[in-house]
Write an enzyme that holds these catalytic residues in place. Structure first.
Site, PDB file in Angstrom:
ATOM      1  N   HIS A 246      57.613   6.997  63.850  1.00  0.00           N
ATOM      2  CA  HIS A 246      56.153   7.143  63.810  1.00  0.00           C
ATOM      3  C   HIS A 246      55.477   6.799  65.133  1.00  0.00           C
ATOM      4  O   HIS A 246      54.262   6.664  65.191  1.00  0.00           O
ATOM      5  CB  HIS A 246      55.535   6.328  62.667  1.00  0.00           C
ATOM      6  CG  HIS A 246      56.164   6.609  61.342  1.00  0.00           C
ATOM      7  ND1 HIS A 246      56.139   7.859  60.781  1.00  0.00           N
ATOM      8  CD2 HIS A 246      56.855   5.823  60.489  1.00  0.00           C
ATOM      9  CE1 HIS A 246      56.781   7.827  59.635  1.00  0.00           C
ATOM     10  NE2 HIS A 246      57.231   6.608  59.437  1.00  0.00           N
TER      11      HIS A 246
ATOM     12  N   GLU B 191      50.072   8.447  48.644  1.00  0.00           N
ATOM     13  CA  GLU B 191      49.774   9.816  49.080  1.00  0.00           C
ATOM     14  C   GLU B 191      50.958  10.696  48.717  1.00  0.00           C
ATOM     15  O   GLU B 191      52.089  10.227  48.693  1.00  0.00           O
ATOM     16  CB  GLU B 191      49.629   9.866  50.614  1.00  0.00           C
ATOM     17  CG  GLU B 191      48.236   9.670  51.119  1.00  0.00           C
ATOM     18  CD  GLU B 191      48.161   9.697  52.644  1.00  0.00           C
ATOM     19  OE1 GLU B 191      47.213   9.126  53.158  1.00  0.00           O
ATOM     20  OE2 GLU B 191      49.057  10.278  53.307  1.00  0.00           O
TER      21      GLU B 191
ATOM     22  N   LYS C 188      42.278   2.343  55.277  1.00  0.00           N
ATOM     23  CA  LYS C 188      42.625   3.742  55.000  1.00  0.00           C
ATOM     24  C   LYS C 188      42.045   4.252  53.688  1.00  0.00           C
ATOM     25  O   LYS C 188      41.698   5.438  53.583  1.00  0.00           O
ATOM     26  CB  LYS C 188      44.145   3.917  55.007  1.00  0.00           C
ATOM     27  CG  LYS C 188      44.706   3.710  56.401  1.00  0.00           C
ATOM     28  CD  LYS C 188      46.155   4.109  56.495  1.00  0.00           C
ATOM     29  CE  LYS C 188      46.611   3.852  57.906  1.00  0.00           C
ATOM     30  NZ  LYS C 188      47.721   4.685  58.327  1.00  0.00           N
TER      31      LYS C 188
ATOM     32  N   ARG D 118      39.117   4.742  69.171  1.00  0.00           N
ATOM     33  CA  ARG D 118      39.323   4.226  70.535  1.00  0.00           C
ATOM     34  C   ARG D 118      39.825   5.384  71.399  1.00  0.00           C
ATOM     35  O   ARG D 118      40.116   6.461  70.875  1.00  0.00           O
ATOM     36  CB  ARG D 118      40.398   3.141  70.510  1.00  0.00           C
ATOM     37  CG  ARG D 118      41.651   3.651  69.825  1.00  0.00           C
ATOM     38  CD  ARG D 118      42.813   2.711  69.896  1.00  0.00           C
ATOM     39  NE  ARG D 118      43.783   2.943  68.841  1.00  0.00           N
ATOM     40  CZ  ARG D 118      44.701   3.884  68.819  1.00  0.00           C
ATOM     41  NH1 ARG D 118      44.816   4.733  69.824  1.00  0.00           N
ATOM     42  NH2 ARG D 118      45.527   4.017  67.797  1.00  0.00           N
TER      43      ARG D 118
HETATM   44  P1  ADP Z   1      49.998   4.501  60.839  1.00  0.00           P
HETATM   45  O1  ADP Z   1      48.517   4.193  60.851  1.00  0.00           O
HETATM   46  O2  ADP Z   1      50.828   3.383  60.284  1.00  0.00           O
HETATM   47  O3  ADP Z   1      50.506   5.052  62.115  1.00  0.00           O
HETATM   48  P2  ADP Z   1      49.635   7.149  59.671  1.00  0.00           P
HETATM   49  O4  ADP Z   1      48.887   7.344  58.404  1.00  0.00           O
HETATM   50  O5  ADP Z   1      48.951   7.509  60.949  1.00  0.00           O
HETATM   51  O6  ADP Z   1      50.154   5.625  59.724  1.00  0.00           O
HETATM   52  O7  ADP Z   1      51.010   7.910  59.611  1.00  0.00           O
HETATM   53  C1  ADP Z   1      51.975   7.773  60.616  1.00  0.00           C
HETATM   54  C2  ADP Z   1      52.947   8.931  60.592  1.00  0.00           C
HETATM   55  O8  ADP Z   1      53.618   8.979  59.307  1.00  0.00           O
HETATM   56  C3  ADP Z   1      52.299  10.299  60.735  1.00  0.00           C
HETATM   57  O9  ADP Z   1      52.143  10.664  62.090  1.00  0.00           O
HETATM   58  C4  ADP Z   1      53.308  11.177  60.042  1.00  0.00           C
HETATM   59  O10 ADP Z   1      54.405  11.372  60.924  1.00  0.00           O
HETATM   60  C5  ADP Z   1      53.812  10.318  58.873  1.00  0.00           C
HETATM   61  N1  ADP Z   1      53.030  10.538  57.625  1.00  0.00           N
HETATM   62  C6  ADP Z   1      51.901   9.889  57.263  1.00  0.00           C
HETATM   63  N2  ADP Z   1      51.446  10.332  56.068  1.00  0.00           N
HETATM   64  C7  ADP Z   1      52.298  11.282  55.643  1.00  0.00           C
HETATM   65  C8  ADP Z   1      52.378  12.121  54.471  1.00  0.00           C
HETATM   66  N3  ADP Z   1      51.488  12.042  53.467  1.00  0.00           N
HETATM   67  N4  ADP Z   1      53.405  12.987  54.390  1.00  0.00           N
HETATM   68  C9  ADP Z   1      54.329  13.068  55.375  1.00  0.00           C
HETATM   69  N5  ADP Z   1      54.333  12.302  56.492  1.00  0.00           N
HETATM   70  C10 ADP Z   1      53.331  11.424  56.639  1.00  0.00           C
END
Ligand code: ADP
Length: 499
Positions: free
Chosen positions: A235, A200, A116, A291
């Site tokens: 999530h 973040e 990431k 994917r």
């Molecule tokens: P993973 O790869 O573990 O699934 P992601 O980065 O895709 O992680 O984030 C998963 C979920 O977490 C997102 O769909 C959102 O719901 C929440 N999320 C991720 N980053 C943030 C953020 N900076 N602020 C608020 N919610 C977030």
């Protein structure tokens, strides 16, 4: 075009890929674990090999065995589906070294997007907006504290190698930051073998909106519009739709162009998805999934483009025949993930034999499934059994159609998420498209309401009466198949049909 491809997956996605292959006139080689001997993808393929016992590590994740079977059967390419080996760069390198084609992006693109922090750096350089935060992994808890103060609370600690929400921690103040850093690092190390964590800004109540991409190797990268995926539990997405009710055509074009830029920054080929967080007209890059995704059918229904067929065609060297202006959107599509989880019981996994299965049909209804009556649902794999997808002219009509279709669906033998989906379809905020990623936290009643008991009871009684008959039918199918050894026997469809 290929003559034959091997599908290194199971369940609904394996069946989905077999269907796409057959429509292209391409032969499909399936693999299956001992637990999946009677799975629909095995029966639908032209040839099927048993690759080991139920646990994935001993079956669907055996890269060497998959490559060996592909070569032995004369398959020219491997489609990984999603999950399992789909985003493992070393597997792709091994596939290529064996002289086979991997249906998907390059290992370099997967590596760049799989980390990431690396992905953030790449897309920032391409001008893509990201959630404010760090580009590099944090060295220690003290640095986490300093950076959090700069970014401003609340912040989110995230695993660089993350996925599935693991290694993520929301931190609301200085007092919690060091403990949360240690916990997130530990969790990331345990889950991914890499404890790197970065920060973040935590956005309050954004939507999760993602853009579908398709890229060929002749320089064309197109976006196929967005999917709204804000209905998530821990999530994990449960309901997806296209289009999102909040995007204007201008915002769609801007997000689409941004997603295309992100994909081009890593030389992407094939189908992929760029995920964004969206709030008040602003959007921020979250990650790229390299994917095909579970929720791809909603995009297929509104664009009329078969994404899985195009994955195969692009991998065979074909050029995409459209320009961006040629991608047009029709109507509204919704997908409900049907899982073997009991919503009345905290979404606990439910196991058992599917005694009866009645599948919805009629106008605008699509059923993508990996199960059949007689199939034994266990704990070895993901609880998603099937996807119910509907398409209608408007969002309101799509919701009504989904209710109708959910009402026709009868699964007897395991508990499913169907009662949950029915409650969401009736919930006023969902109907008004007032959604963000906290929807299920703020609407607990749809998570844990009671099931429409009487109807389920009636289905259960009917199902019990059918169990014996179903079992007898499945046994005769079993007898008709030549016994499949762990790696030896492979069956020919024509052969077992003629018996
Ligand atoms: P993973 O790869 O573990 O699934 P992601 O980065 O895709 O992680 O984030 C998963 C979920 O977490 C997102 O769909 C959102 O719901 C929440 N999320 C991720 N980053 C943030 C953020 N900076 N602020 C608020 N919610 C977030």
């Amino acid at each position: 075009m290929f003559n034959k491809i091997l599908i290194a997956n199971r369940g609904e996605i394996a069946l989905r890929i077999i269907r796409a292959a057959h429509e292209l006139g391409v032969g499909a080689v399936a693999v299956y674990s001992e637990a999946d001997r009677l799975a629909p993808h095995v029966l639908a393929a032209d040839e099927a090999y048993c690759i080991g016992p139920a646990p994935s590590a001993q079956s669907y994740l055996r890269a060497d065995e998959l490559i060996r079977i592909a070569r032995q059967t004369g398959a020219e390419a491997i489609h990984p589906g999603y999950g399992f080996l789909s985003e493992r760069a070393p597997f792709i390198r091994a596939v290529r070294e064996a002289g086979l084609v991997f249906i998907g992006p390059s290992p370099e693109a997967i590596e760049a997007m799989g980390d990431k922090t690396e992905a953030r750096k790449r897309v920032i350089a391409a001008g893509v907006p990201v959630v404010p935060g760090t580009e590099d992994a944090l060295a220690d808890a003290a640095q986490a504290r300093r950076v959090a103060a700069e970014v401003g609370y609340p912040v989110l600690l995230k695993a660089a190698a993350g996925g599935g929400g693991k290694g993520m921690r929301v931190v609301r103040g200085d007092a919690e930051i060091e403990g949360a850093f240690e916990a997130a690092s530990r969790e990331a190390l345990a889950a991914f073998g890499d404890g790197s964590v970065y920060i973040e800004k935590y956005l309050e109540g954004p939507r999760h909106i993602e853009i579908q991409l398709l890229a060929d190797r002749h320089g064309t990268t197109l976006h196929l519009g967005e999917r709204e995926c804000s209905i998530q539990r821990r999530h994990q997405k449960l309901i997806e739709e296209a289009p999102s009710a909040v995007l204007t055509p201008g915002q769609r074009a801007a997000m689409g162009a941004t997603a295309v830029a992100a994909a081009k920054s890593v030389g992407y080929e094939g189908a992929g998805t760029v995920e964004f967080l969206y709030r008040n007209g602003e959007f921020f890059f979250l990650e790229m999934n390299t994917r095909i995704q579970v929720e791809h059918p909603v995009t297929e229904l509104v664009t009329g483009i078969d994404l899985v067929q195009w994955q195969i065609r692009v991998a065979a060297g074909e050029a995409l025949p459209w320009t961006q202006d040629g991608i047009v959107f029709h109507g509204h599509a919704i997908e409900c993930r049907i899982t073997s989880e009991d919503p009345a019981n905290g979404f606990l996994p439910s196991v058992g034999r599917i005694a009866m299965l009645e599948v919805p049909a009629g106008p605008g209804v699509r059923w993508d499934s990996g199960i059949a009556a007689g199939y034994e649902v266990g704990l070895s794999y993901d609880p998603m059994l099937a996807k119910l997808i509907v398409h209608a002219p408007t969002r309101a009509e799509a919701i009504d159609r989904m209710k109708r279709a959910l009402g026709e669906l009868r699964v007897v033998g395991v508990d499913t998420s169907v009662p949950f989906h029915l409650r969401v379809m009736d919930e006023p905020d969902f109907r008004a498209a007032r959604l963000d990623i906290r929807y299920l936290e703020t609407h607990e009643q749809v998570l844990f309401g009671t099931a429409p008991d009487e109807e389920l009871l009636r289905a259960a009684v009917l199902g019990a009466a059918l169990i014996e008959e179903e079992t007898r039918t499945r046994r005769s199918v079993l007898r008709a198949q030549p016994s499949a050894g762990q790696t030896s026997g492979w069956k020919n469809r024509a052969e077992w049909r003629s018996r």
